[in-house]
Write a protein that holds these residues in place. Sequence first.
Motif, PDB file in Angstrom:
ATOM      1  N   LYS A   1       0.818  -1.671  -0.212  1.00 21.20           N
ATOM      2  CA  LYS A   1       0.087   0.227   0.458  1.00 21.20           C
ATOM      3  C   LYS A   1       1.396   1.294   0.198  1.00 21.20           C
ATOM      4  O   LYS A   1       0.553   2.368  -0.953  1.00 21.20           O
ATOM      5  N   SER A   2       2.097   1.375   1.412  1.00 20.54           N
ATOM      6  CA  SER A   2       2.508   2.400   0.581  1.00 20.54           C
ATOM      7  C   SER A   2       3.665   2.847  -0.303  1.00 20.54           C
ATOM      8  O   SER A   2       3.670   3.887  -0.671  1.00 20.54           O
TER       9      SER A   2
ATOM     10  N   ILE B   1       1.127   4.026  -3.182  1.00 19.96           N
ATOM     11  CA  ILE B   1       0.401   5.616  -2.826  1.00 19.96           C
ATOM     12  C   ILE B   1       2.293   6.260  -3.078  1.00 19.96           C
ATOM     13  O   ILE B   1       1.938   7.306  -3.848  1.00 19.96           O
ATOM     14  N   GLN B   2       3.272   6.174  -2.990  1.00 17.15           N
ATOM     15  CA  GLN B   2       4.579   6.690  -3.661  1.00 17.15           C
ATOM     16  C   GLN B   2       4.299   6.766  -4.709  1.00 17.15           C
ATOM     17  O   GLN B   2       4.045   7.692  -5.529  1.00 17.15           O
TER      18      GLN B   2
ATOM     19  N   GLY C   1       1.287   9.727  -6.292  1.00 16.51           N
ATOM     20  CA  GLY C   1       2.039  10.776  -5.836  1.00 16.51           C
ATOM     21  C   GLY C   1       3.462  10.524  -6.756  1.00 16.51           C
ATOM     22  O   GLY C   1       2.672  12.360  -7.363  1.00 16.51           O
TER      23      GLY C   1
ATOM     24  N   LEU D   1      -0.831  12.992  -1.603  1.00 12.32           N
ATOM     25  CA  LEU D   1      -0.466  11.685  -1.482  1.00 12.32           C
ATOM     26  C   LEU D   1       1.021  11.109  -0.327  1.00 12.32           C
ATOM     27  O   LEU D   1       1.159  10.754   0.212  1.00 12.32           O
TER      28      LEU D   1
ATOM     29  N   THR E   1       0.890  12.123   3.497  1.00  7.29           N
ATOM     30  CA  THR E   1       0.918  10.363   3.738  1.00  7.29           C
ATOM     31  C   THR E   1       1.907  10.440   4.622  1.00  7.29           C
ATOM     32  O   THR E   1       1.643   9.011   5.072  1.00  7.29           O
ATOM     33  N   GLN E   2       3.003   9.893   3.270  1.00  4.41           N
ATOM     34  CA  GLN E   2       4.233   8.809   3.753  1.00  4.41           C
ATOM     35  C   GLN E   2       5.257   9.629   4.483  1.00  4.41           C
ATOM     36  O   GLN E   2       6.432   8.805   4.574  1.00  4.41           O
TER      37      GLN E   2
END
Length: 147
Positions: free
Chosen positions: A11-12, A15-16, A19, A46, A49-50
């Motif tokens: 998921k990470s 998202i990256q 993004g 996005l 969030t990381q």
Amino acid sequence: MAHVQGSRAAKSIAIQVAGWVLVVAGIAALVLPGPGLLALFAGMALLATQYDWAERRLEPVKKAALRTAAESVQSTPRIVLSVLLAFALVAAGVVWGLHPASPGWWPLADRWWLPGGWGTGVTLIGSGLAAGAMIVYSWINYRDATD
């Protein structure tokens, strides 16, 4: 437990990747057709969030995107022009995808007439649809600030 950690890692990474794709597309759309600030803001949101650095830089991008959205519907001529340009992008994408024969006035080799086919056409259509969605969003949220 390992499955949960793998799922979080996937998921990470997703998202990256999303993004960064939006950030790069947004930067490109600042000079090419498309809603550049909107894509840039979405990508930064996005990434925020990381990453702390992205979160710290998100607010100025958000303000610029919202300011541009509000300005785009400040007058009837701007709205009409924006809608026409969005339609033109979609129309250009369809023409590009259909790849008609090069016209007689085209000075280069035929292979340089509308290169990219549907790949380029779909990108133009997507940009036109995104621009149209941004116009609708701006109209709904900022029309009271116009006139």
